[in-house]
Design a protein around this motif. Structure first.
Motif, PDB file in Angstrom:
ATOM      1  N   ASP A 483       0.816  -1.204   0.000  1.00  0.00           N
ATOM      2  CA  ASP A 483       0.000   0.000   0.000  1.00  0.00           C
ATOM      3  C   ASP A 483       0.857   1.264   0.000  1.00  0.00           C
ATOM      4  N   HIS A 484       2.178   1.135   0.187  1.00  0.00           N
ATOM      5  CA  HIS A 484       3.048   2.301   0.193  1.00  0.00           C
ATOM      6  C   HIS A 484       4.005   2.317  -0.999  1.00  0.00           C
ATOM      7  N   LYS A 485       3.963   1.317  -1.830  1.00  0.00           N
ATOM      8  CA  LYS A 485       4.857   1.272  -2.978  1.00  0.00           C
ATOM      9  C   LYS A 485       4.238   2.012  -4.154  1.00  0.00           C
ATOM     10  N   ARG A 486       5.087   2.634  -4.954  1.00  0.00           N
ATOM     11  CA  ARG A 486       4.631   3.424  -6.081  1.00  0.00           C
ATOM     12  C   ARG A 486       5.312   2.924  -7.362  1.00  0.00           C
ATOM     13  N   PHE A 487       5.301   3.746  -8.391  1.00  0.00           N
ATOM     14  CA  PHE A 487       5.798   3.302  -9.691  1.00  0.00           C
ATOM     15  C   PHE A 487       7.300   3.050  -9.680  1.00  0.00           C
ATOM     16  N   ASP A 488       8.064   3.706  -8.810  1.00  0.00           N
ATOM     17  CA  ASP A 488       9.497   3.433  -8.774  1.00  0.00           C
ATOM     18  C   ASP A 488       9.765   1.981  -8.396  1.00  0.00           C
ATOM     19  N   TYR A 489       8.852   1.367  -7.678  1.00  0.00           N
ATOM     20  CA  TYR A 489       8.985  -0.060  -7.368  1.00  0.00           C
ATOM     21  C   TYR A 489       8.850  -0.888  -8.648  1.00  0.00           C
ATOM     22  N   VAL A 490       7.938  -0.517  -9.530  1.00  0.00           N
ATOM     23  CA  VAL A 490       7.798  -1.228 -10.800  1.00  0.00           C
ATOM     24  C   VAL A 490       9.071  -1.076 -11.625  1.00  0.00           C
ATOM     25  N   GLN A 491       9.675   0.108 -11.624  1.00  0.00           N
ATOM     26  CA  GLN A 491      10.938   0.297 -12.331  1.00  0.00           C
ATOM     27  C   GLN A 491      12.021  -0.613 -11.759  1.00  0.00           C
ATOM     28  N   THR A 492      12.045  -0.759 -10.444  1.00  0.00           N
ATOM     29  CA  THR A 492      13.002  -1.665  -9.817  1.00  0.00           C
ATOM     30  C   THR A 492      12.741  -3.101 -10.247  1.00  0.00           C
ATOM     31  N   LEU A 493      11.476  -3.494 -10.335  1.00  0.00           N
ATOM     32  CA  LEU A 493      11.144  -4.847 -10.784  1.00  0.00           C
ATOM     33  C   LEU A 493      11.633  -5.091 -12.209  1.00  0.00           C
ATOM     34  N   LEU A 494      11.444  -4.122 -13.094  1.00  0.00           N
ATOM     35  CA  LEU A 494      11.918  -4.270 -14.473  1.00  0.00           C
ATOM     36  C   LEU A 494      13.431  -4.421 -14.494  1.00  0.00           C
ATOM     37  N   ASN A 495      14.139  -3.636 -13.690  1.00  0.00           N
ATOM     38  CA  ASN A 495      15.595  -3.770 -13.606  1.00  0.00           C
ATOM     39  C   ASN A 495      16.007  -5.108 -12.993  1.00  0.00           C
ATOM     40  N   GLN A 496      15.171  -5.644 -12.125  1.00  0.00           N
ATOM     41  CA  GLN A 496      15.477  -6.910 -11.473  1.00  0.00           C
ATOM     42  C   GLN A 496      15.211  -8.109 -12.381  1.00  0.00           C
TER      43      GLN A 496
END
Length: 880
Positions: A483-496
């Motif tokens: 509930d506190h994660k935003r789009f930068d988390y998705v960018q991290t997932l793509l990099n991961q």
């Protein structure tokens, strides 16, 4: 909805009626146990029924106020008691009982204080039977089944939408009634309340601070508000005490305001206030009932209701996307103008061409927030009109909300900027409003859309070049709460995820980590396209019920599908249709594994297993009972257990497991390199071949048999080679063969950690380089076969962008060394992070304080990353 019409309700067991009901009728049905009819010839041999009320907590009396308190129960179904208007039988608890004696033969029901001669023949000792006939007959009574009724209602909702899609008028479909289970009870119990609602006051605070109050019961065209306070004034009375046979709370009445329930108290001049009326906005065309009162045990039996007008309503469920959970009241300015649909509940021809007027109520004074009839001219107006037109089985008027300058309030994302709009159905002959409804649309962009909302299908992330996202630079990868994660988390997932697949780099395909800043622009779009192509994820399939197609429709972008295909992130991209445990990428577009699943199911457990294994070699068993290295060994430089702890010794070229180390290492200091080579040169001495014996006093000796080994082989030390001379094949160097020594080197630790990750997550395509020493250390980085490699580059401002994107479990390469990233970099502390490694240096200055001694570090240890300058970084590949 039911004004001026009679509605019949079934009073369930321990349910209730209301004193102002037109009538309350009691029916009896006497049939055989198998349901077949009983002959009428037995009419005079039946049972005697009685309606009684609780005169006190311990006494029942005939309910003569109902008309006939006692009646004959005959075969078949019969109406026994009818309460007509004007008869006073409110404020009571009633009991309908059956006596096993024909109506003409009974003598006494022996109720309450009357003597009934309790004995062994009539259930002596059961206190409740003191209030029942001596020969009472169990009866079947209706008990409301709320769960089954809800499932039935949901099924009808789906069926109705299907029928409407086929052109069927929904008014011709009969909504199912509540479901009741008939169970046996000693009697049938119900209550009658004296209930009146005197006022329903809408209270709003004015600009001058005063409170304006309006009683909507006195208005012909009242509208329940979306804000302010709703105050309900009522009188509720119920007389008499319940007997012990009454199992539930007879005074438990529920006041329901648009789905929000509050328990009512038995009181005169009662008052209930509702401060949060936002749930009213979620009512659709079928939700006419706005306020109702019912018994908590009998929710289908409505005692009182207030029905709001419902000639027009906001379309909150698109018939083409009826199963889509995307929130109807979210507005994404970054994607354009949103279509708002107002529908008419009356679909007759008389409504065709009627005018709907829309007025923006909030924000006020901002002409950049506009509304217009769909397809109309662009103006700065905050008011627009559209006409109702026929579309299949529906009558609709369409508007467009235009608010490109809107943005959420940051950082208080809960208080999002919103647009409140009033819609009025105008009179056919004048410009006056016949009916008014309101709606609120919440402004959304990537700064206030949470990962939890996207995973549930309620929201999406969108390409946004407006510069209005105002996203903070917080590193959301470390947050456990979706509930506190935003789009930068998705960018991290793509990099991961993307660089962990070998096929991504086939045909010299390039990949560079994107910035994880929460800004959705071209680089994120490119990476999403690459992920979808390489991992076979298709979240834009045409002619399907998905968020992409719905957004294209709502924002009139159907002709721009190709442009937007990789400019949004939704549930399907992250998890497919539902979250599962898959660890493998899709092999076809129809498969159902998404970005978030690959990270959570494969990357996270793989990395966690790596770190847990490395922790064991560093002497940390965590919360488990796992074995850690023994501390019974002596370093080459003389440190014993009190100085080095339970960590595995560094040993150049060694690859021991913990079990191997514990079973071979000896608690004595190894000889010097010169002494070991002297043994090789002297035929009278025993050569060292990993055969060290220990006597009872702890003295060690080099022998020809035994399994003891020294710890801590050097590559070279102070100009004298050890592993290096053996590796070169020098004379008298076999004693430096690492197979005769105990411990582990840097590449060996990485190998053991990666093996643990591979064992924890099945079916990962991980390859581990083989070879001792330098070959093993650098082998992880050869030809991009094992890891995705990035250089230790420096940008124009002296920062190291790849280092900022490191994550736990990544590898760090140095000249002749390799380590594992132990913690995520922290932007607050200048992207500092910890590493775990088998360190070959003797001492490490942990606190950079000259006044405190350094730590012994020639072992497996967790340190800061600043041991020396890296040459590059690696992210371990998991899939072919």
């Amino acid at each position: 909805m039911t004004q001026d019409t009679d509605v019949e309700y079934l009073i369930g067991y321990e349910g209730a009626g209301e004193a102002d009901d037109t009538y309350i009728q009691i029916y009896t049905e006497w049939v055989n146990q198998d349901g077949t009819a009983i002959p009428d010839a037995l009419a005079d041999y039946g049972f005697t029924g009685r309606v009684a009320y609780s005169a006190s907590a311990h006494e029942l009396q005939d309910a003569s106020q109902v008309g006939t308190a006692r009646f004959s129960i005959k075969p078949g179904t019969h109406a026994q008691v009818i309460r007509l208007p004007g008869q006073n039988w409110g404020n009571q608890h009633f009991y309908v009982q059956a006596f096993g004696v024909p109506y003409g033969e009974y003598q006494d029901f022996a109720l309450g204080s009357q003597s009934r001669g309790l004995d062994s023949d009539n259930l002596s000792g059961v206190a409740e039977n003191a209030y029942r006939p001596k020969r009472f007959v169990p009866v079947k009574v209706p008990v409301y089944d709320e769960e089954a009724s809800l499932l039935q209602e949901q099924a009808f909702f789906i069926y109705k939408n299907e029928q409407m899609g086929a052109g069927v008028d929904p008014d011709t479909l009969d909504k199912p009634e509540g479901l009741y289970t008939w169970i046996s009870r000693p009697e049938y119990q119900f209550s009658v309340y004296d209930l009146s609602v005197s006022q329903i006051n809408v209270q709003n605070q004015q600009e001058d601070g005063s409170i304006e109050s309006t009683n909507i019961l006195e208005q012909d065209n009242a509208v329940l508000p979306l804000n302010g306070t709703l105050e309900i004034l009522y009188d509720l009375a119920v007389g008499g005490d319940k007997l012990p046979t009454y199992t539930s709370d007879g005074s438990s009445l529920i006041l329901n305001v648009a789905g929000k329930e509050v328990k009512m108290s038995v009181t005169e001049n009662g008052s209930l206030a509702f401060n949060d009326l936002s749930q009213i906005s979620y009512l659709g065309s079928e939700d006419y009932l706005m306020i109702s009162i019912y018994s908590n045990q009998d929710a289908a039996n409505i005692l009182w209701e207030y029905v709001a007008n419902g000639a027009i309503f906001i379309e909150k469920q698109d018939p083409d996307y009826k199963d889509l959970p995307l929130k109807w009241d979210d507005y994404y300015p970054a994607i354009g103008n949103k279509t708002l649909v107002i529908r008419s509940a009356d679909t007759s021809d008389a409504m065709i061409g009627r005018t709907i007027r829309a007025t923006i109520l909030h924000p006020t004074g901002d002409t950049s927030v506009r509304i217009r009839a769909k397809g109309g001219e662009v103006t700065s107006a905050t008011t627009a009109e559209a006409t109702l037109v026929k579309e299949g089985p529906y009558l609709s008027a369409k508007f467009e909300l235009m608010g490109s300058n809107l943005e959420p309030s940051i950082p208080a994302n809960q208080n999002m900027d919103n647009t409140q709009i009033r819609f009025e159905l105008l009179s056919a002959n004048s410009n006056t409003a016949e009916e008014t409804i309101e709606g609120i649309w919440y402004t959304r962009n990537n700064s206030n859309v949470t990962l939890e909302e996207v995973l549930s299908g309620q929201a999406v992330y969108l390409y946004d070049n407006s510069g209005r996202e105002n996203i903070s630079q917080a590193n959301h990868i470390s947050l456990s709460d979706d509930d506190h994660k935003r789009f930068d988390y998705v960018q991290t997932l793509l990099n991961q995820i993307i660089p962990r697949k070998r096929l991504v780099f086939a045909n010299n395909r390039s990949f560079n980590y994107m910035d994880e800043d929460g800004i959705f622009l071209g680089d994120s779009q490119t990476k999403i396209a690459l992920f979808k192509q390489q991992f076979h994820v298709n979240n834009t399939r045409e002619n399907t019920v998905n968020s992409f197609n719905k957004l294209m429709k709502d924002y009139s972008l159907t002709d721009s599908r190709t442009e937007w295909m990789n400019k949004f992130v939704d549930k399907i991209l992250l998890i497919g249709q539902q979250l599962d445990q898959s660890t493998q990428p899709n092999t076809a577009d129809t498969d159902d594994t998404g970005l978030y699943e690959l990270y959570q199911n494969a990357v996270v457990p793989f990395v966690d297993a790596m770190i847990a294994e490395a922790d064991l070699y560093a002497g940390d068993a965590g919360d488990s009972n796992n074995t850690v290295p023994t501390d019974q060994w002596v370093a080459r430089t003389g440190e014993d257990a009190t100085e080095h702890g339970a960590d595995m010794s560094y040993c150049f070229g060694c690859k021991q497991t913990i079990a191997q180390f514990n079973s071979t290492v000896v608690n004595c200091r190894a000889e010097t390199a010169a002494q070991i080579q002297a043994r090789e040169a002297d035929a009278n001495q025993t050569n060292y071949r990993g055969h060290v014996t220990v006597d009872a006093e702890g003295n060690c000796a080099v022998a020809t048999t035994g399994g003891g080994r020294w710890a801590g082989l050097y590559s070279s030390y102070r100009g004298r080679g050890e592993w290096s001379v053996w590796h070169a094949g020098a004379e008298n160097s076999e004693g430096f063969n690492p197979k005769y020594w105990s411990g582990i080197d840097c590449s060996g630790l990485v190998e053991k950690a990666v093996n643990a990750g591979r064992d924890d997550v099945q079916d990962l395509a991980i390859s581990i380089p083989r070879g001792p020493g330098l070959t093993g250390s650098q082998g992880f980085f050869e030809n991009n076969a094992h890891v995705y490699f990035t250089n230790y580059d420096t940008d124009g401002e002296g920062a190291h962008p790849h280092e900022q994107k490191l994550r736990k479990g990544d590898l760090v390469r140095y000249n002749k060394h390799v380590s594992i990233v132990y913690s995520d970099p922290n932007s607050v502390t200048g992207y500092s992070y910890q590493i775990v490694h088998a360190y070959g240096n003797h001492m490490y200055d942990d606190d950079k304080d000259r006044d405190t001694p350094p730590l012994f570090s020639r072992k497996v240890i967790v340190t800061r990353h600043d041991i020396k300058t890296p040459t590059g970084f690696g992210r371990i590949k998991l899939w072919d």
